[in-house]
Scaffold this motif. Sequence first.
Motif, PDB file in Angstrom:
ATOM      1  N   THR A 163       7.724  14.888 -17.322  1.00 57.73           N
ATOM      2  CA  THR A 163       8.070  14.081 -18.487  1.00 57.73           C
ATOM      3  C   THR A 163       6.959  13.082 -18.787  1.00 57.73           C
ATOM      4  OG1 THR A 163      10.394  14.280 -17.888  1.00 57.73           O
ATOM      5  CG2 THR A 163       9.826  12.579 -19.478  1.00 57.73           C
ATOM      6  N   LEU A 164       6.420  12.455 -17.747  1.00 59.08           N
ATOM      7  CA  LEU A 164       5.315  11.519 -17.953  1.00 59.08           C
ATOM      8  C   LEU A 164       4.049  12.236 -18.417  1.00 59.08           C
ATOM      9  CD1 LEU A 164       5.786   9.008 -15.026  1.00 59.08           C
ATOM     10  CD2 LEU A 164       6.089   8.586 -17.435  1.00 59.08           C
ATOM     11  N   HIS A 165       3.827  13.449 -17.921  1.00 57.20           N
ATOM     12  CA  HIS A 165       2.670  14.216 -18.396  1.00 57.20           C
ATOM     13  C   HIS A 165       2.788  14.477 -19.892  1.00 57.20           C
ATOM     14  CE1 HIS A 165       0.374  15.031 -14.792  1.00 57.20           C
ATOM     15  NE2 HIS A 165       1.499  15.289 -14.133  1.00 57.20           N
ATOM     16  N   GLN A 166       3.983  14.855 -20.358  1.00 57.36           N
ATOM     17  CA  GLN A 166       4.187  15.081 -21.786  1.00 57.36           C
ATOM     18  C   GLN A 166       3.994  13.792 -22.580  1.00 57.36           C
ATOM     19  OE1 GLN A 166       8.119  16.692 -21.951  1.00 57.36           O
ATOM     20  NE2 GLN A 166       7.435  18.787 -21.592  1.00 57.36           N
ATOM     21  N   PHE A 167       4.475  12.684 -22.036  1.00 58.40           N
ATOM     22  CA  PHE A 167       4.322  11.398 -22.706  1.00 58.40           C
ATOM     23  C   PHE A 167       2.853  11.040 -22.874  1.00 58.40           C
ATOM     24  CE2 PHE A 167       3.789   6.768 -22.193  1.00 58.40           C
ATOM     25  CZ  PHE A 167       4.380   6.350 -23.382  1.00 58.40           C
ATOM     26  N   PHE A 168       2.070  11.183 -21.798  1.00 61.15           N
ATOM     27  CA  PHE A 168       0.654  10.837 -21.871  1.00 61.15           C
ATOM     28  C   PHE A 168      -0.119  11.809 -22.765  1.00 61.15           C
ATOM     29  CE2 PHE A 168       1.462   8.553 -17.751  1.00 61.15           C
ATOM     30  CZ  PHE A 168       1.295   7.292 -18.297  1.00 61.15           C
ATOM     31  N   GLU A 169       0.262  13.081 -22.781  1.00 65.45           N
ATOM     32  CA  GLU A 169      -0.382  14.034 -23.688  1.00 65.45           C
ATOM     33  C   GLU A 169      -0.085  13.670 -25.143  1.00 65.45           C
ATOM     34  OE1 GLU A 169      -2.584  16.431 -23.114  1.00 65.45           O
ATOM     35  OE2 GLU A 169      -2.569  15.797 -21.029  1.00 65.45           O
ATOM     36  N   ALA A 170       1.151  13.246 -25.425  1.00 64.29           N
ATOM     37  CA  ALA A 170       1.497  12.822 -26.786  1.00 64.29           C
ATOM     38  C   ALA A 170       0.717  11.578 -27.180  1.00 64.29           C
ATOM     39  CB  ALA A 170       2.995  12.564 -26.887  1.00 64.29           C
ATOM     40  N   TYR A 185       0.842  -1.208   0.000  1.00 63.46           N
ATOM     41  CA  TYR A 185       0.000   0.000   0.000  1.00 63.46           C
ATOM     42  C   TYR A 185       0.878   1.259   0.000  1.00 63.46           C
ATOM     43  CZ  TYR A 185      -3.748   3.149   1.538  1.00 63.46           C
ATOM     44  OH  TYR A 185      -4.656   4.162   1.640  1.00 63.46           O
ATOM     45  N   ALA A 186       1.909   1.280   0.832  1.00 62.98           N
ATOM     46  CA  ALA A 186       2.809   2.433   0.893  1.00 62.98           C
ATOM     47  C   ALA A 186       3.575   2.614  -0.413  1.00 62.98           C
ATOM     48  CB  ALA A 186       3.779   2.268   2.055  1.00 62.98           C
ATOM     49  N   VAL A 187       4.038   1.520  -1.000  1.00 63.03           N
ATOM     50  CA  VAL A 187       4.768   1.607  -2.267  1.00 63.03           C
ATOM     51  C   VAL A 187       3.853   2.137  -3.373  1.00 63.03           C
ATOM     52  CG1 VAL A 187       5.890   0.224  -4.061  1.00 63.03           C
ATOM     53  CG2 VAL A 187       6.476  -0.136  -1.667  1.00 63.03           C
ATOM     54  N   VAL A 188       2.612   1.691  -3.408  1.00 58.01           N
ATOM     55  CA  VAL A 188       1.658   2.185  -4.414  1.00 58.01           C
ATOM     56  C   VAL A 188       1.425   3.684  -4.226  1.00 58.01           C
ATOM     57  CG1 VAL A 188      -0.764   2.082  -5.147  1.00 58.01           C
ATOM     58  CG2 VAL A 188       0.535  -0.017  -4.831  1.00 58.01           C
ATOM     59  N   LEU A 189       1.262   4.134  -2.988  1.00 60.49           N
ATOM     60  CA  LEU A 189       1.069   5.563  -2.735  1.00 60.49           C
ATOM     61  C   LEU A 189       2.268   6.381  -3.204  1.00 60.49           C
ATOM     62  CD1 LEU A 189      -0.559   5.729   0.812  1.00 60.49           C
ATOM     63  CD2 LEU A 189      -1.588   6.300  -1.368  1.00 60.49           C
ATOM     64  N   ILE A 190       3.462   5.915  -2.896  1.00 61.33           N
ATOM     65  CA  ILE A 190       4.675   6.627  -3.289  1.00 61.33           C
ATOM     66  C   ILE A 190       4.797   6.678  -4.806  1.00 61.33           C
ATOM     67  CG2 ILE A 190       7.196   6.523  -3.246  1.00 61.33           C
ATOM     68  CD1 ILE A 190       6.887   5.401  -0.361  1.00 61.33           C
ATOM     69  N   LEU A 191       4.544   5.557  -5.478  1.00 62.86           N
ATOM     70  CA  LEU A 191       4.630   5.531  -6.940  1.00 62.86           C
ATOM     71  C   LEU A 191       3.618   6.466  -7.592  1.00 62.86           C
ATOM     72  CD1 LEU A 191       5.262   1.754  -7.647  1.00 62.86           C
ATOM     73  CD2 LEU A 191       6.870   3.645  -7.890  1.00 62.86           C
ATOM     74  N   VAL A 192       2.419   6.501  -7.058  1.00 65.45           N
ATOM     75  CA  VAL A 192       1.390   7.388  -7.618  1.00 65.45           C
ATOM     76  C   VAL A 192       1.804   8.843  -7.444  1.00 65.45           C
ATOM     77  CG1 VAL A 192      -0.981   8.200  -7.291  1.00 65.45           C
ATOM     78  CG2 VAL A 192      -0.511   5.774  -7.429  1.00 65.45           C
ATOM     79  N   MET A 193       2.377   9.188  -6.298  1.00 64.59           N
ATOM     80  CA  MET A 193       2.810  10.568  -6.082  1.00 64.59           C
ATOM     81  C   MET A 193       3.954  10.938  -7.015  1.00 64.59           C
ATOM     82  SD  MET A 193       2.527  11.356  -2.069  1.00 64.59           S
ATOM     83  CE  MET A 193       2.295   9.838  -1.202  1.00 64.59           C
ATOM     84  N   ILE A 194       4.878  10.027  -7.237  1.00 63.74           N
ATOM     85  CA  ILE A 194       5.998  10.299  -8.138  1.00 63.74           C
ATOM     86  C   ILE A 194       5.509  10.446  -9.570  1.00 63.74           C
ATOM     87  CG2 ILE A 194       8.065   9.277  -9.170  1.00 63.74           C
ATOM     88  CD1 ILE A 194       8.689   8.106  -6.399  1.00 63.74           C
ATOM     89  N   VAL A 195       4.656   9.546  -9.992  1.00 59.69           N
ATOM     90  CA  VAL A 195       4.160   9.563 -11.374  1.00 59.69           C
ATOM     91  C   VAL A 195       3.275  10.781 -11.620  1.00 59.69           C
ATOM     92  CG1 VAL A 195       2.654   8.348 -12.990  1.00 59.69           C
ATOM     93  CG2 VAL A 195       4.390   7.101 -11.717  1.00 59.69           C
ATOM     94  N   SER A 196       2.452  11.155 -10.663  1.00 58.60           N
ATOM     95  CA  SER A 196       1.520  12.263 -10.888  1.00 58.60           C
ATOM     96  C   SER A 196       2.217  13.612 -10.943  1.00 58.60           C
ATOM     97  CB  SER A 196       0.433  12.276  -9.816  1.00 58.60           C
ATOM     98  OG  SER A 196       1.007  12.573  -8.560  1.00 58.60           O
ATOM     99  N   ASN A 197       3.414  13.732 -10.384  1.00 52.89           N
ATOM    100  CA  ASN A 197       4.120  15.006 -10.395  1.00 52.89           C
ATOM    101  C   ASN A 197       5.292  15.032 -11.361  1.00 52.89           C
ATOM    102  OD1 ASN A 197       2.521  16.244  -8.445  1.00 52.89           O
ATOM    103  ND2 ASN A 197       3.610  15.195  -6.822  1.00 52.89           N
ATOM    104  N   ASN A 198       5.363  14.096 -12.285  1.00 52.29           N
ATOM    105  CA  ASN A 198       6.481  14.003 -13.204  1.00 52.29           C
ATOM    106  C   ASN A 198       6.108  14.668 -14.529  1.00 52.29           C
ATOM    107  OD1 ASN A 198       8.554  13.236 -14.904  1.00 52.29           O
ATOM    108  ND2 ASN A 198       8.730  11.190 -14.007  1.00 52.29           N
TER     109      ASN A 198
END
Length: 85
Positions: A56-63, A41-54
Amino acid sequence: MLVFVVLGGMGNVRGSIISAAVLTVLPEMLRAISDWRMLIYAVVLILVMIVSNNPTLHQFFEALKAKFRRPVKAGRAEKGGEADE
């Protein structure tokens, strides 16, 4: 409760509701592996926070969204526009 709003997005009601549902159901789904439940549960929370504030990933998903977005047909763009003479 604050984590629901943070993960869902400030001012984003739909995101907050989805994150609340996911974060409520996730521990229950992990109940079968009780020894590892809170760690996962903690690892999932940390990963979601990292991914949601990245950015580069936002640009990737927009593309990706732009690549799979349906093009607007020419007839629809002109509908309601100038009258034919």
